[in-house]
Structures are given as structure tokens and as C-alpha cells.
Write a protein that holds these residues in place. Structure first.
Motif, short mmCIF file in Angstrom:
data_model
loop_
_atom_site.label_atom_id
_atom_site.label_comp_id
_atom_site.label_asym_id
_atom_site.label_seq_id
_atom_site.Cartn_x
_atom_site.Cartn_y
_atom_site.Cartn_z
N GLY B 127 0.84 -1.20 0.00
CA GLY B 127 0.00 0.00 0.00
C GLY B 127 0.87 1.25 0.00
N GLN B 128 0.25 2.36 -0.40
CA GLN B 128 0.98 3.63 -0.47
C GLN B 128 0.54 4.53 0.67
N ILE B 129 1.53 5.12 1.31
CA ILE B 129 1.25 6.03 2.42
C ILE B 129 0.94 7.42 1.85
N VAL B 130 -0.25 7.90 2.20
CA VAL B 130 -0.68 9.23 1.73
C VAL B 130 -0.84 10.13 2.96
N VAL B 131 -0.10 11.21 2.98
CA VAL B 131 -0.15 12.14 4.11
C VAL B 131 -1.03 13.32 3.73
N ASP B 132 -2.03 13.58 4.59
CA ASP B 132 -2.91 14.72 4.36
C ASP B 132 -2.20 15.98 4.86
N SER B 134 -3.21 18.91 5.31
CA SER B 134 -3.98 19.85 6.13
C SER B 134 -3.81 19.55 7.62
N ASP B 135 -3.90 18.26 7.99
CA ASP B 135 -3.79 17.94 9.41
C ASP B 135 -2.67 16.94 9.70
N GLY B 136 -1.93 16.52 8.67
CA GLY B 136 -0.80 15.62 8.89
C GLY B 136 -1.20 14.18 9.11
N SER B 137 -2.49 13.83 8.93
CA SER B 137 -2.92 12.44 9.13
C SER B 137 -2.41 11.56 7.98
N ILE B 138 -2.27 10.28 8.30
CA ILE B 138 -1.71 9.34 7.33
C ILE B 138 -2.78 8.33 6.93
N THR B 139 -2.90 8.11 5.64
CA THR B 139 -3.82 7.10 5.11
C THR B 139 -3.03 6.16 4.21
N ILE B 140 -3.31 4.88 4.35
CA ILE B 140 -2.63 3.88 3.51
C ILE B 140 -3.62 3.41 2.45
N VAL B 141 -3.27 3.63 1.21
CA VAL B 141 -4.13 3.25 0.09
C VAL B 141 -3.59 1.94 -0.49
N ASP B 142 -4.47 0.95 -0.57
CA ASP B 142 -4.04 -0.35 -1.11
C ASP B 142 -3.69 -0.22 -2.58
N GLY B 202 9.30 -8.76 -4.53
CA GLY B 202 10.22 -7.88 -3.84
C GLY B 202 11.12 -7.09 -4.77
N ILE B 203 11.46 -7.69 -5.93
CA ILE B 203 12.32 -6.97 -6.88
C ILE B 203 11.54 -5.91 -7.64
N VAL B 204 10.34 -6.27 -8.12
CA VAL B 204 9.56 -5.35 -8.96
C VAL B 204 8.87 -4.28 -8.11
N HIS B 205 8.43 -4.67 -6.91
CA HIS B 205 7.70 -3.71 -6.06
C HIS B 205 8.38 -3.61 -4.70
N PRO B 206 9.53 -2.98 -4.64
CA PRO B 206 10.23 -2.90 -3.34
C PRO B 206 9.57 -1.88 -2.41
N GLU B 207 9.85 -2.05 -1.14
CA GLU B 207 9.38 -1.07 -0.17
C GLU B 207 10.17 0.22 -0.34
N THR B 208 9.47 1.36 -0.30
CA THR B 208 10.14 2.66 -0.38
C THR B 208 9.67 3.50 0.80
N ASP B 209 9.97 4.79 0.75
CA ASP B 209 9.58 5.64 1.87
C ASP B 209 8.08 5.88 1.91
N ASP B 210 7.36 5.65 0.79
CA ASP B 210 5.92 5.85 0.82
C ASP B 210 5.13 4.59 0.43
N VAL B 211 5.81 3.49 0.19
CA VAL B 211 5.13 2.21 -0.12
C VAL B 211 5.58 1.17 0.90
N ILE B 212 4.61 0.57 1.55
CA ILE B 212 4.93 -0.46 2.55
C ILE B 212 4.17 -1.74 2.21
#
Lengths: 35, 236
Positions: B127-132, B134-142, B202-212
């Protein structure tokens, strides 16, 4: 995957023992003390 | 215990002395492949043991074959290794006990492996980490499930199911050894396909700073997530 590894280890042990057992010509309940 | 064991052996030897307790003078073995050595293959031969004559006899020096202890002459001549210590007997009994327990362990954990494989199919792998802002809240989008990984996960689950099926047949005493080998083969194949699936992902879709990676990934691997957390820290 970790669960699968445990299963593989368990089955490997079982098959190795069965192979060893058939080589001895014994069963679980027929293990001679002498040979 | 040594003394007791020795006493039992001594009693047994006394019982089979040819001119004392047992009056069998001649033992005839009939059938194909049945001999006094025992063994599974011999039991399958369908032979029978018949006592041709039963009468009290004297000790016959020409009768060298002891059907109860066919190798007793080697044993008496100290040509066989003495392995009847308590420690050896205990280790052998322990090994036999584990050999009987290990198929039960496999049959117990097999359904668990399938159970863990189902959410790995239905849940997203990452999923991708999306930071709002306006209020700094974090949402994870699949993120969508890659088709090749979905296909490999389906194959993995099918192989697990067949591995379980053959374990069930093994415990039904239907060609036990063959079914154990078949189950072993399917679990090995499942491991190969599963590892290939995770390596490719793991090779094609590695974890990054905004994908976990999400539950769909971890539930099947059961790998401690904190072992890979350093990647997030280093990427940040």
C-alpha cells in the motif's frame, strides 16, 4: 512460508526414518536389541 | 536396569536352548521369500511357517541354524557390534517416537498453511502512504495486486491443498509411504513457487519511503516485519 518449512522438516525426518527402518528390515515395534 | 535387561536376556536364552525348554527339532520354512531374518518384504511374501516334527530332542551339533536368532553365532563370536546399551536403546526409542510424531505435526500445520494462504490472496500485498497536508494524518491506500503474483499465489495455494490432500490419504493408510512422498513433493513445489513469488514481488515492487508491505504479504511469509524496517529508516 515458515509453516511450510516446519512441515518440510517434519516430513523429511519421517521419510528419512522410514528409509532407515526399511534398510534395517524392522518396524516401529520390531527393533532388535542385538542387531 | 542393566541387570534387569541382562536377566531378561538370560531367561530368553534359557528358553530357546534346544534340549531344554523347546522341543522343536526341525523347522520348515515354506513360501516365497520367508526366512528367519524377518523384514517387511518377507512378510509380504505370503509364506507360512510349519513345524514338521515336534518332539524332545538332544542337542544336535549339525543343527546350526537358529530360526529365532539367525545371527547368534556371529553374536557369540563377538563379530557383531554390541549396541544394546541403555543410552542406545533410549535414543532409538526417541527416534522412533519422533518418526511417529512428525507426520502428525505436518498434518496439523498443513491446514494452517492453507489458512494463511487465503488472506494472502484476498488482501493487498502493498500500500501507499498518503499524508494529508492539512492535518498531517496518514492514510494507507491499497495498491492493486499484480496479476503475475496473483497467479503464483493461486498456484501456491493449490499446491498446498494437494499437499494436505495427500497427507490425509497417508493417514488413511492408502499407500502410506507413496502418499508421504507425494505430499513431500507438493510441499517442496509450494516452497519453490512461493519463494519465487516473493522474490519477484520484492524486486519489482520494493518497499520505499511511501510504499509499505501489508498484511497480504506478511501473513503468508510470517516473517518478522521489524527485520526489514531498516529499509524504511534508511530510505527516509
Amino acid at each position: 512460508m515458515s509453516v511450510t518449512c516446519i512441515i518440510l522438516v517434519a516430513l523429511t525426518y519421517n521419510l528419512a526414518f522410514l528409509h532407515h527402518q526399511s534398510a534395517l528390515g524392522t518396524t516401529y515395534g520390531m527393533m532388535s536389541d542385538h542387531y | 536396569m542393566d541387570q534387569t535387561h541382562g536377566q531378561l536376556d538370560g531367561d530368553l536364552e534359557a528358553q530357546i536352548a534346544p534340549d531344554e525348554d523347546i522341543g522343536v527339532s526341525k523347522v520348515k520354512l515354506e513360501g516365497n521369500g520367508l526366512n528367519a531374518n524377518g523384514g517387511d518384504g518377507n512378510l509380504k511374501g505370503g509364506g507360512t511357517i510349519s513345524f514338521a516334527t515336534v518332539k524332545p530332542t538332544q542337542n544336535d551339533p549339525k543343527q546350526e541354524h537358529d530360526w529365532l536368532h539367525p545371527h547368534i553365532h556371529l553374536w557369540n563370536a563377538h563379530k557383531l557390534p554390541h549396541r544394546s546399551s541403555d543410552a542406545h536403546a533410549f535414543a532409538r526409542a526417541e527416534a522412533a517416537s519422533w518418526a511417529q510424531m512428525t507426520p502428525l505435526i505436518a498434518a496439523t500445520l498443513g491446514p494452517l498453511a492453507v489458512l494463511l494462504g487465503i488472506p494472502s490472496l484476498t488482501q493487498s500485498l502493498d500500500g501507499q502512504i498518503v499524508v494529508d497536508p492539512s492535518d498531517g494524518s496518514i492514510t494507507i491506500v491499497d495498491l492493486p495486486y499484480p496479476p503475475i503474483n496473483l497467479a503464483l499465489s493461486i498456484v501456491t495455494t493449490v499446491l498446498e491443498a494437494f499437499g494436505n490432500l495427500f497427507l490425509i490419504m497417508r493417514f488413511s493408510n492408502f499407500h502410506s509411504k507413496l502418499m508421504t512422498w507425494l505430499s513431500y513433493g507438493f510441499w517442496c513445489a509450494k516452497s519453490v513457487v512461493g519463494i519465487a513469488n516473493y522474490i519477484q514481488f520484492g524486486i519489482v515492487h520494493p518497499e520505499t519511503d511511501d510504499v509499505i508491505y501489508l498484511q497480504g504479504f506478511w501473513v503468508s511469509t510470517l516473517w518478522p516485519r521489524n527485520l526489514t524496517r531498516h529499509r524504511l529508516v534508511s530510505a527516509a
